[in-house]
Design a protein around this motif. Structure first.
Motif, mmCIF file in Angstrom:
data_model
loop_
_atom_site.group_PDB
_atom_site.id
_atom_site.type_symbol
_atom_site.label_atom_id
_atom_site.label_comp_id
_atom_site.label_asym_id
_atom_site.label_seq_id
_atom_site.Cartn_x
_atom_site.Cartn_y
_atom_site.Cartn_z
ATOM 1 N N ALA A 161 0.853 -1.191 0.000
ATOM 2 C CA ALA A 161 0.000 0.000 0.000
ATOM 3 C C ALA A 161 0.884 1.235 0.000
ATOM 4 C CB ALA A 161 -0.935 -0.019 1.200
ATOM 5 N N VAL A 162 1.167 1.768 -1.190
ATOM 6 C CA VAL A 162 2.046 2.942 -1.338
ATOM 7 C C VAL A 162 1.295 3.969 -2.189
ATOM 8 C CG1 VAL A 162 4.241 3.808 -2.161
ATOM 9 C CG2 VAL A 162 4.097 1.514 -1.175
ATOM 10 N N LEU A 163 1.307 5.218 -1.755
ATOM 11 C CA LEU A 163 0.653 6.314 -2.477
ATOM 12 C C LEU A 163 1.703 7.375 -2.767
ATOM 13 C CD1 LEU A 163 -2.028 7.448 -3.534
ATOM 14 C CD2 LEU A 163 -2.367 8.528 -1.287
ATOM 15 N N GLU A 164 1.963 7.618 -4.060
ATOM 16 C CA GLU A 164 2.990 8.553 -4.477
ATOM 17 C C GLU A 164 2.384 9.933 -4.725
ATOM 18 O OE1 GLU A 164 6.088 7.916 -4.492
ATOM 19 O OE2 GLU A 164 5.956 5.735 -4.211
ATOM 20 N N CYS A 165 3.252 10.947 -4.612
ATOM 21 C CA CYS A 165 2.824 12.326 -4.850
ATOM 22 C C CYS A 165 2.639 12.562 -6.353
ATOM 23 C CB CYS A 165 3.834 13.317 -4.315
ATOM 24 S SG CYS A 165 3.939 13.359 -2.515
ATOM 25 N N ASP A 166 1.673 13.396 -6.702
ATOM 26 C CA ASP A 166 1.467 13.745 -8.102
ATOM 27 C C ASP A 166 2.167 15.091 -8.375
ATOM 28 O OD1 ASP A 166 -0.066 15.455 -6.688
ATOM 29 O OD2 ASP A 166 -1.996 14.853 -7.517
ATOM 30 N N GLU A 167 1.949 15.640 -9.571
ATOM 31 C CA GLU A 167 2.602 16.866 -9.969
ATOM 32 C C GLU A 167 2.184 18.051 -9.097
ATOM 33 O OE1 GLU A 167 4.986 17.211 -12.069
ATOM 34 O OE2 GLU A 167 4.959 15.089 -12.598
ATOM 35 N N VAL A 168 0.946 18.060 -8.719
ATOM 36 C CA VAL A 168 0.473 19.153 -7.846
ATOM 37 C C VAL A 168 1.211 19.132 -6.520
ATOM 38 C CG1 VAL A 168 -1.543 20.106 -6.682
ATOM 39 C CG2 VAL A 168 -1.789 19.110 -8.960
ATOM 40 N N CYS A 169 1.398 17.930 -6.025
ATOM 41 C CA CYS A 169 2.140 17.805 -4.746
ATOM 42 C C CYS A 169 3.568 18.321 -4.890
ATOM 43 C CB CYS A 169 2.148 16.352 -4.310
ATOM 44 S SG CYS A 169 0.516 15.738 -3.842
ATOM 45 N N LYS A 170 4.211 17.985 -6.024
ATOM 46 C CA LYS A 170 5.600 18.401 -6.198
ATOM 47 C C LYS A 170 5.709 19.919 -6.284
ATOM 48 C CE LYS A 170 6.995 14.090 -8.443
ATOM 49 N NZ LYS A 170 7.500 13.451 -9.690
ATOM 50 N N GLU A 171 4.735 20.555 -7.040
ATOM 51 C CA GLU A 171 4.770 22.010 -7.126
ATOM 52 C C GLU A 171 4.542 22.651 -5.752
ATOM 53 O OE1 GLU A 171 1.836 23.115 -9.930
ATOM 54 O OE2 GLU A 171 2.913 22.327 -11.690
ATOM 55 N N LYS A 172 3.659 22.066 -4.981
ATOM 56 C CA LYS A 172 3.385 22.581 -3.632
ATOM 57 C C LYS A 172 4.623 22.473 -2.732
ATOM 58 C CE LYS A 172 0.440 21.823 0.381
ATOM 59 N NZ LYS A 172 -0.620 20.975 0.974
ATOM 60 N N ILE A 173 5.333 21.351 -2.842
ATOM 61 C CA ILE A 173 6.536 21.152 -2.020
ATOM 62 C C ILE A 173 7.610 22.166 -2.372
ATOM 63 C CG2 ILE A 173 8.425 19.542 -1.551
ATOM 64 C CD1 ILE A 173 6.407 17.264 -1.884
ATOM 65 N N ALA A 174 7.802 22.392 -3.703
ATOM 66 C CA ALA A 174 8.838 23.341 -4.114
ATOM 67 C C ALA A 174 8.494 24.747 -3.665
ATOM 68 C CB ALA A 174 8.999 23.291 -5.641
ATOM 69 N N LYS A 175 7.184 25.101 -3.763
ATOM 70 C CA LYS A 175 6.770 26.441 -3.358
ATOM 71 C C LYS A 175 6.950 26.633 -1.845
ATOM 72 C CE LYS A 175 2.877 29.635 -3.692
ATOM 73 N NZ LYS A 175 1.468 29.817 -4.168
ATOM 74 N N GLU A 176 6.590 25.642 -1.079
ATOM 75 C CA GLU A 176 6.753 25.739 0.381
ATOM 76 C C GLU A 176 8.223 25.838 0.772
ATOM 77 O OE1 GLU A 176 4.783 22.387 1.965
ATOM 78 O OE2 GLU A 176 2.756 23.224 1.764
ATOM 79 N N LYS A 177 9.086 25.097 0.087
ATOM 80 C CA LYS A 177 10.524 25.150 0.392
ATOM 81 C C LYS A 177 11.080 26.533 0.116
ATOM 82 C CE LYS A 177 14.893 22.840 -0.615
ATOM 83 N NZ LYS A 177 15.557 21.761 -1.412
ATOM 84 N N GLU A 178 10.648 27.136 -0.977
ATOM 85 C CA GLU A 178 11.136 28.466 -1.318
ATOM 86 C C GLU A 178 10.680 29.502 -0.287
ATOM 87 O OE1 GLU A 178 10.908 31.634 -5.076
ATOM 88 O OE2 GLU A 178 9.906 29.680 -5.157
ATOM 89 N N GLU A 179 9.408 29.373 0.151
ATOM 90 C CA GLU A 179 8.892 30.302 1.151
ATOM 91 C C GLU A 179 9.630 30.157 2.489
ATOM 92 O OE1 GLU A 179 4.763 29.602 1.403
ATOM 93 O OE2 GLU A 179 4.270 30.644 -0.491
ATOM 94 N N ARG A 180 9.954 28.929 2.845
ATOM 95 C CA ARG A 180 10.695 28.703 4.085
ATOM 96 C C ARG A 180 12.082 29.323 4.033
ATOM 97 N NH1 ARG A 180 8.355 23.493 3.871
ATOM 98 N NH2 ARG A 180 10.275 22.642 3.013
#
Length: 1298
Positions: free
Chosen positions: A784-803
Motif C-alpha cells: 500500500a504505497v501512495l505517491e505524490c502527483d505533480e500538484v504535490c511536487k509544485e506545492k513542495i517546491a513552493k513551500e521550500k522556497e517560502e521557508r
C-alpha cells in the motif's frame, strides 16, 4: 710544718664536728711509744666493731624482715657495696667513720629514710636533695615546693609593710630539719649524687642508692687540703686518714708522722717563748696557740712621769688623774688634758681662725685672750624637734626647746592634731595589719607600720596529725614533727621506729611468728598462719556439723562466725533523698546450707529416675510433657509430668489429662494458604472453598475463583483449564504490532493471528496531501504505497522556497536586533563602569571556565551553586525509622533549601497550601459569625482524617514525601493541615452565596471541593509528592495514577462535614434558623461544641456514603471505580442543580473590589497557576523523594482487606520490585533498588510520556474551575450575612411571602 705561731692563744682545737677539744692533760705529755701502739690497737678494735655493727644492721634489714611498704624496689647487691665504699679509706689506715655509719645504715634500708616534708619514704630511685649542714635528704619536688612557699610567704609579708626601710630585707629559706638558711637562688633545680659530681645518677644494685660510684673528692673538714677518699656516700665525710709529718706546738722537737685529722701534738717541754712584755719567757709546757699574757707585776710610772705604782708586766702603760697644767704656746692659757706623754699638749684652742656661736661669721683671732663676739644674725640652728630652726639672734648659750605649735600626724598617719612641736602625738587606734606570721593582727596602738614580730605559739596541726607546732607563730608551712613512733606487729615481736605521722602510711613490720589469737568458731583451733595486723581471716575449714533432718555432714566452709550486714528497720519509710538506712555489721553463726547429697527419686509420671539433692528428695514433676495419646489420635497430653488417674494403659491418657483444643494441624495442599476451619481431626481435610482474587490475563479485571479450583488447575497437566479459569471473557485490550486491538477474548501470552488484522488504514503521500484507505495486511506487506502527483511536487517546491525566504528574513532581523542591543549595552557599560569591575569580571569568567571543566551531576552542581549540601538521607534506607524522643516524633524541622534542590515543585505546592490556610483564616476572622468556627472545624476534621488513616491498617495506603516541617512520626506534612481549609473552606464560602437549601448544600460543597482538588491530585502524584499502595483493591483503579476513590473520598467527606456542621446546630437547638440566619453565631460554648462534634463525625459520615454505592458495586459486582464515582457525581450534581433553581432576593450581587472574597480568589489563582506551571516548566524525572514509602518485601506475602459487607479482599503486604505497577516513579537516580523490608528509601520521578496531554488536561480543568468559581462568587449572590441583624431586602422578601 703546718703549725704556725700566729694561731696560738685561741684556747684549743675544734674537732671535725665543730666541738671544742680540751687541751691535752699533763699526764698525756709523757706517753711512751707503747701507749701509742695501744691506742692504735683500740682504734682498730673500735673500727672493726663499727664495721661489724653496720654489716649486721644491713643483714638484719635485707635478709630477715624489711619493714617497708615499697616492695617494688629492687633488691640491693650488698655483698661488696660496703667493702667497695670503704676500700680507699681503709687502705690509708682510716678507722674513725663517725656519723657516716648512721647514714650508710639508712641508705641501705628502703623506707628507713623519710622525707620530712611529705612524710613519705625516700625510694632508691627517687630524685633527692641533701642538706650540706645536717645531711638530711628530701624529695627534690618537695624541697623545691618548700623553698618556693617559704620565699613567697616572706615576699608577701615584706610587701605588706608600709613603713619605709633603708634596704629591702634579706629573704632566706631554711632546711626543714636544721633550719640552715639558703638564698632563693640556692633552690635546687637538679638531682645530683651525694658528692655533686653527676646529675641524675641512675639506680644500680651494686652501688649505694643516689650515688654515682665515684670517689667523693669533697674537701675534708676541718680544712687540711685533702679530699674525701670514700666512694660517693651520704652524710658527712669522715676524718682525714692521711699521715703527715708535723712538729709539736713549740717546734722544738723533731717532726713526727701523724694522722692529718690528729696532726697537732705537744712535746711536753717548757715553751720558753719571749712574752709580750719583752722581759720574761713563757713557763707553760708546749701548747697550741699564742702564749698567755705575762702574769708578773713591776713598778711602772704614769705617762706624765709624776707618779708610779705596781702594774701587770703585760700592760705597763697607765694614766694618773692629774691635769697637765703646763703653759701653752700662747703663754696665756695652760693645758687642761689629763695625764699624757710629754710634748703632746698641742696649740692653744682659742688661737687661729674662730667663728661666732652661730657659725655664720669667721675671723682670725690674733689674741687668744679676746673672745669672738656674736654676729647679730639669726641663730638658725636646728632645734631638738628637728623640724624648726632657732629664731633668736646669735647667742652663746643653748637654744632651748621649740615653742611653735604645728599640725602633727600620729605615728600611724590616721589622725592629725595641733600640738607643741616638741611633743609626740599618738592616737588610740589599734593597728589591724597582720604580723609576720600572716595569722594574727598587730593590735598595737598608733603603729608606725613596723609591727613587732608575733610572739604567740603557732599551735597549728603538724603533718603527722597528732601534735601541734610549738614554735613561735610563723608564716608558711610548719616544720615537720620532730618526734618518732614505734610501730610493732600484732604480737609485739617485730618493731620499727618511724617519724611521727608515718605510721598510718606504712604496713606493720612483718613477723614470721605464728598467730596466737584464739578461734572464734566451733573449731578448736585456727588454720596456722603468720602474725598479721587486724583481725584473723575467716575460717576456711570444713564445717563438718551434722544436718538435723538427714544427719549428713555439712561440707561447706566454716560459717559459725561470719560478718553479716543487717539493715536496721528496713520497713521505715525514708524522709527524703538525704535520708539513709542504718546498716549494722555484726558477727553471726549462720545455719548450714541445704544438704546436697544425691538421693534417687522417681518423677510423678514415672518417666525417669534421677538423683536429687537430699533436701529436695521428694517425688515431683520432671518438667517433661505427659506424652500420653489423646482421643484425637494426632496429639499427646501437653500437661507437665503429673499423676495420671483412670488410664486404661501406660500409653493412653487418663481422666485428668488435657483435651485437644487445637485447630486442624494437617498440611494444606500445595498452593493453598487458607487454614482448615475444623477442629483437630483425622486426615484428609475438606476442599478449600475460600475465594481468591486473581488478575485476568489482560490485567484489567480481578476474578474471584474458589481456592480448590485454582489449585486443581495449577496442578493439572491440561493448561486449558488454567487458561479458561483466568479469562475474564472480555476482548483482549492488547494491540497487534500494527497498532490495532486484538479481536480475541482475554487470553495469555502473545495475541494470536496478528496477520489476520483487517482494519482499514489511511495511507498518505509523502507531502500528506493525498490519502487512501488500505487493509492493514497490505500496509504491513508494503504494497500500500501512495505517491505524490505533480500538484504535490509544485506545492513542495513552493513551500521550500517560502521557508528559505522566511529564514533569511528572520536572520537579518536577528542581526539587526543584536547589533542594537550591543550598542546599548556598550553605552550603558561605559556610563556605569566602576573601578575594579574588569578585574572581578575576569575572575568570574576564569571561575566559570574552571567549573565548566569539572564534570558533576546536575543535583550536586545545583547544590554547590546555592552554597548548601544536598539532603542528607538521599540514597539511605531504613527498615524501622527511630526517633530521638517524643519531640522528634511529634515535629521535625529541616532547612528548606535542600528540599528545593531535589523537589522544587513540592515546595511550591506547600507554599500554595500554606497561603491558602492564611487567606482562609483572614477571611474567617474578617467575616465573623460562624466563619471562624467553620475554619476551626475544618482544621480539626482534617487532623482526625489524617491520623485515622495513619493508624488504621485497612486505609493506610498512601505516604507523603518529606517536607521541611513534618509531624506525627514523619507522616503528616505541615501544609496538609492547611489543605483542608484551602479546599473545604473555599468551597463552603463559594456555595454559601448560592443560598441553597439545607438538603442541597452538602452535595454542592462536595462537588466544588473535587473541582479544586483535581489539578492537585493529578500533578502531585506525577511529581511524587506522595505515593499510593501498589495493590490495595480500594485504590487499584486509577486515573492519571490518581485513584478514582480519591475524588470519591473528597466529595463524600466534604459533604458529610458540611451536613454535620449545619445540621447538628439545628437539631441541638430545636429550631430552623433559615438560610439568612444560619451563619450567625450564638454563644461561644454552643458554637465550639457544634464545631468539635462536626469535626469528629465528618469522617464516619463520609465512610457511610461509601456503603450504598461503592462497596456493593465494586466489591460484589466488580464494577470499575471510575463508574462508581461518576454515579456518585451524577447524584451530587442532581441534588445541587435541583436546589439552585430558586432565585434569592440578592441574586444580583453588588461586586466590590475590596470585598471579603477577593483574598480567597487570590489563593485560587495562585493554586491553579502553580500546578499548571509545574506541568509546563518542570520535569518530573528531576524530582527525588526520600522518606517513608510502601515497605519493600517478598512478592508472595499478602494481607487481608476487610470491606463493609464482610468480604475479605487481599493485597500484597509489601511492594514487589519485580512487577510493581506504579509507573510514576522508579530508582534511576540512585545506585541500587531498596532492600527487602525497607520502609524509608529514595524514589525518582519518571518523565512525561506526553507532556502536552497533561498540559491540556490541567489547562482545561483550570478554565472550568475559573468560570465556575467566578460565577459562584460574582454572579450568584452577596456575602452571607454573619451579623446579628436581618438585611432590609430579606425582611421585604419575608413580608411578600407572608
Amino acid at each position: 710544718m703546718e703549725n704556725q705561731r700566729g694561731k696560738r692563744g685561741k684556747g684549743g682545737q675544734k674537732n671535725v664536728w665543730g666541738a671544742q677539744k680540751p687541751l691535752p692533760r699533763q699526764d698525756n705529755i709523757a706517753k711512751t711509744v707503747k701507749d701509742k701502739e695501744k691506742d692504735r690497737a683500740e682504734a682498730e678494735k673500735r673500727f672493726l666493731a663499727a664495721k661489724a655493727k653496720l654489716e649486721s644492721s644491713i643483714q638484719k634489714h635485707l635478709e630477715v624482715e624489711t619493714p617497708s611498704s615499697d616492695e617494688e624496689d629492687e633488691e640491693l647487691l650488698t655483698d661488696n657495696i660496703l667493702e667497695n665504699v670503704l676500700q680507699s679509706y681503709s687502705s690509708t689506715g682510716g678507722r674513725d667513720l663517725g656519723r657516716t655509719t648512721h647514714f650508710l645504715e639508712q641508705v641501705f634500708q628502703s623506707g628507713a629514710a623519710t622525707c620530712l616534708i611529705c612524710i613519705g619514704n625516700v625510694k632508691h630511685a627517687d630524685a633527692i636533695w641533701s642538706c650540706e649542714s645536717c645531711f638530711c635528704y628530701f624529695h627534690l619536688p618537695c624541697i623545691q615546693r618548700w623553698a618556693s612557699d617559704s620565699v613567697a610567704q616572706q615576699k608577701r609579708a615584706a610587701e605588706e609593710l608600709t613603713a619605709p626601710y633603708e634596704q629591702p630585707p634579706v629573704i632566706y629559706w631554711g632546711c626543714p630539719k636544721c633550719r640552715s638558711e639558703h638564698l632563693p637562688s640556692d633552690t635546687p633545680q637538679k638531682y645530683t649524687c651525694f658528692c655533686g659530681q653527676r646529675q641524675d645518677p641512675p639506680f644500680k644494685q651494686w652501688l649505694i642508692p643516689h650515688s654515682c660510684g665515684e670517689t667523693c673528692q669533697k674537701p675534708l673538714q676541718p680544712a687540711c687540703g685533702h679530699k674525701c677518699l670514700l666512694l660517693c656516700h651520704p652524710g658527712p665525710c669522715p676524718s682525714c686518714p692521711q699521715v703527715v709529718l708535723t712538729t709539736c706546738y713549740c717546734e722544738k722537737s723533731k717532726p713526727q708522722a701523724k694522722r692529718c685529722s690528729n696532726k697537732l701534738w705537744t712535746c711536753g717541754s717548757v715553751c720558753g717563748a719571749t712574752l709580750s712584755c719583752g722581759k720574761h719567757t713563757c713557763d707553760a709546757l708546749c701548747h697550741p696557740g699564742e702564749c698567755k699574757p705575762c702574769p708578773r707585776t713591776s713598778k711602772q710610772t704614769c705617762m706624765c712621769r709624776s707618779s708610779s705604782r705596781e702594774q701587770p708586766c703585760a700592760n705597763p702603760a697607765w694614766q694618773c688623774d692629774k691635769i697637765c697644767g703646763k703653759t701653752l704656746s700662747c703663754e696665756s692659757h695652760s693645758c687642761n688634758i689629763v695625764c699624757h706623754r710629754p710634748g703632746q699638749c698641742g696649740p692653744c684652742p682659742r688661737s687661729g681662725v674662730q667663728t661666732c656661736p652661730c657659725g655664720k661669721s669667721q675671723q682670725l683671732n690674733t689674741s687668744c685672750t679676746v673672745e669672738i663676739p656674736t654676729c647679730g644674725d639669726t641663730c638658725g640652728k636646728m632645734l631638738s624637734c628637728k623640724n624648726h630652726q632657732c629664731l633668736e639672734r646669735c647667742h652663746k648659750e643653748s637654744c632651748g626647746n621649740c615653742l611653735q605649735v604645728s599640725l602633727k600626724s600620729c605615728r600611724c598617719g590616721l589622725h592629725k592634731k595641733e600640738l607643741p612641736c616638741q611633743r609626740e602625738f599618738t592616737c588610740e587606734a589599734k593597728c589591724k595589719r597582720i604580723k609576720n606570721c600572716m595569722r594574727h593582727p598587730c593590735n598595737r596602738k598608733c603603729c608606725d607600720g613596723q609591727c613587732t614580730p608575733c610572739e604567740k605559739v603557732c599551735g597549728r596541726q603538724l603533718t603527722c596529725g597528732k601534735h601541734k607546732c610549738m614554735a613561735v607563730c610563723h608564716s608558711g608551712p610548719c616544720y615537720p614533727c620532730p618526734l618518732f613512733d614505734t610501730y610493732t606487729c600484732a604480737c609485739g615481736t617485730a618493731k620499727m621506729t618511724l617519724p611521727c605521722g608515718r605510721k598510718k602510711l606504712l604496713k606493720p613490720p612483718k613477723c614470721n611468728l605464728k598467730c596466737e589469737i584464739a578461734s572464734d568458731c566451733h573449731h578448736p583451733s585456727r588454720v596456722p598462719h603468720k602474725c598479721h595486723p587486724a583481725e584473723c581471716p575467716p575460717c576456711k575449714q570444713i564445717c563438718n556439723l551434722a544436718h538435723e533432718r538427714c544427719k549428713h555432714r555439712c561440707p561447706a566452709p566454716c560459717h559459725s562466725s561470719v560478718w553479716v550486714t543487717t539493715v536496721v528497720d528496713p520497713d521505715r519509710p525514708l524522709e527524703g533523698p538525704w535520708d539513709r538506712r542504718q546498716v549494722v555489721k555484726e558477727k553471726k553463726a549462720l545455719p548450714c546450707p541445704d544438704c546436697l547429697v544425691p538421693m534417687p527419686v522417681i518423677c510423678l509420671g514415672g518417666h525417669e529416675k534421677a538423683d536429687w539433692p537430699c533436701f529436695k528428695a521428694i517425688p515431683s514433676s520432671c518438667g517433661r510433657q505427659c506424652g500420653r495419646a489423646l482421643q484425637c489420635g494426632n496429639h499427646q497430653c501437653s500437661q507437665l509430668c503429673h499423676i495420671v488417674k483412670d488410664a486404661p494403659d501406660a500409653l493412653k491418657a487418663g481422666k485428668n489429662c488435657s483435651e485437644c483444643e487445637l485447630p486442624c494441624q494437617l498440611s494444606r495442599p500445595e498452593g493453598c494458604s487458607h487454614p482448615c476451619l475444623l477442629p483437630c481431626h483425622p486426615a484428609p481435610c475438606k476442599p478449600c472453598t475460600k475465594s481468591l482474587k486473581l488478575k485476568c490475563h489482560c490485567g484489567l479485571n480481578q476474578l474471584l475463583r474458589p481456592c480448590h479450583q485454582w489449585i486443581a488447575a495449577n496442578s493439572s497437566e491440561d493448561k486449558g483449564e488454567l487458561e479458561k479459569l483466568l479469562s475474564c471473557g472480555n476482548q483482549c485490550p492488547k494491540d497487534f504490532e500494527c497498532g490495532h486491538r486484538c479481536q480475541t477474548d482475554c487470553h495469555s501470552g502473545n495475541c494470536p493471528n496478528p496477520e489476520s488484522c483487517k482494519k482499514r488504514v489511511k495511507v498518505f503521500c509523502p507531502c500528506k496531501r493525498l490519502k487512501k484507505d488500505y487493509q492493514c495486511s497490505a500496509v504491513r506487506q508494503g504494497t500500500a504505497v501512495l505517491e505524490c502527483d505533480e500538484v504535490c511536487k509544485e506545492k513542495i517546491a513552493k513551500e521550500k522556497e517560502e521557508r528559505e525566504k522566511e529564514k533569511e528574513k528572520l536572520r537579518l532581523e536577528k542581526e539587526r536586533k543584536d547589533k542594537e542591543e550591543l550598542e546599548k549595552f556598550e553605552k550603558w557599560q561605559q556610563g556605569k563602569k566602576k573601578p575594579g569591575r574588569d578585574r572581578r569580571q575576569k575572575e568570574s569568567e576564569e571561575a566559570d571556565e574552571l567549573k565548566s571543566e569539572t564534570p558533576v551531576s546536575p543535583k550536586i552542581a545545583a547544590a554547590d551553586t546555592m552554597g548548601r549540601p544536598a539532603i542528607s538521607l538521599i540514597g539511605e534506607e531504613f527498615t524501622e525509622f527511630t526517633f530521638d524522643g517524643f519531640l522528634d516524633w511529634f515535629i521535625h524541622v529541616e532547612d528548606p533549601r535542600p528540599h528545593w534542590d531535589i523537589q522544587p515543585t513540592y515546595l511550591i505546592s506547600q507554599v500554595s497550601f500554606l497561603l491558602g490556610g492564611i487567606c482562609t483564616f483572614i477571611h474567617a476572622i474578617r467575616s465573623g459569625g460562624r466563619m471562624p468556627y467553620l475554619w476551626l472545624g475544618i482544621m480539626l476534621h482534617g487532623l482526625v482524617v489524617e491520623m485515622a488513616a495513619y493508624w488504621m491498617p485497612d486505609i493506610d495506603n498512601f505516604w507523603h514525601s518529606q517536607t521541611p516541617v513534618m509531624l506525627l512520626g514523619r507522616r503528616l506534612p505541615l501544609h496538609i493541615s492547611c489543605l483542608y481549609p484551602s479546599f473545604l473552606y473555599q468551597a463552603s464560602v463559594a456555595v454559601s452565596k448560592l443560598r441553597l437549601p439545607k438538603w442541597a448544600e452538602p452535595f454542592a460543597v462536595g462537588l466544588t471541593v473535587v473541582l479544586i482538588d483535581i489539578p492537585y491530585d493529578i500533578v502531585s502524584v506525577k511529581f511524587i509528592h506522595w505515593t499510593w499502595h501498589d495493590t490495595d483493591p480500594n485504590i487499584y483503579d486509577r486515573h492519571y495514577w490518581v485513584p478514582w476513590n480519591s475524588y470519591y473520598f473528597h466529595s463524600c467527606f466534604a459533604a458529610s462535614f458540611t451536613f454535620w456542621f449545619h445540621g447538628f446546630r439545628r437539631w441541638i437547638k430545636g429550631c430552623n434558623d433559615g438560610i439568612e440566619n444560619k451563619w450567625k453565631s450564638k454563644s461561644f460554648f454552643y458554637e465550639l461544641g457544634t464545631t468539635v462534634i462536626a469535626s469528629l463525625l465528618g469522617m464516619p459520615g463520609g465512610v457511610l456514603l461509601f456503603l450504598p454505592l461503592y462497596h456493593p458495586l465494586h466489591d460484589i459486582y466488580r464494577i470499575h471505580s471510575e463508574v462508581t464515582y461518576f454515579i456518585l457525581f451524577s447524584i451530587f450534581l442532581a441534588f445541587a442543580w435541583s436546589g439552585d433553581r430558586k432565585a434569592t432576593p440578592d441574586s444580583k450581587p453588588k461586586v466590590h473590589f475590596l470585598g471579603k472574597s477577593w483574598i480567597l480568589l487570590i489563593h485560587l489563582i495562585f493554586h491553579y497557576a502553580s500546578f499548571l506551571a509545574m506541568t509546563i516548566f518542570f520535569n518530573p524525572e528531576d524530582e527525588i523523594a526520600s522518606g517513608l514509602h510502601e515497605p519493600v518485601g517478598p512478592c508472595k506475602e499478602t494481607m487481608p482487606v476487610n470491606t463493609a459487607f464482610g468480604i475479605v479482599l487481599q493485597k500484597r503486604k509489601y511492594l514487589c520490585l519485580e512487577d510493581y505497577d506504579e509507573d510514576y516513579f522508579d530508582f534511576h537516580c540512585i545506585n541500587k533498588k531498596p532492600s527487602n523490608f525497607a520502609s524509608w528509601y529514595t524514589i525518582c520521578g519518571t518523565p512525561f510520556k506526553n507532556r502536552a496531554e497533561y498540559i491540556a488536561v490541567i489547562a482545561s480543568l483550570t478554565f472550568l474551575a475559573f468560570n465556575v468559581l467566578r460565577n459562584m462568587h460574582f454572579h450568584a449572590g452577596n456575602e452571607v450575612d454573619t451579623s446579628k441583624r436581618i438585611s432590609p431586602s430579606i425582611a421585604t422578601h419575608r413580608k411578600k411571602n407572608k
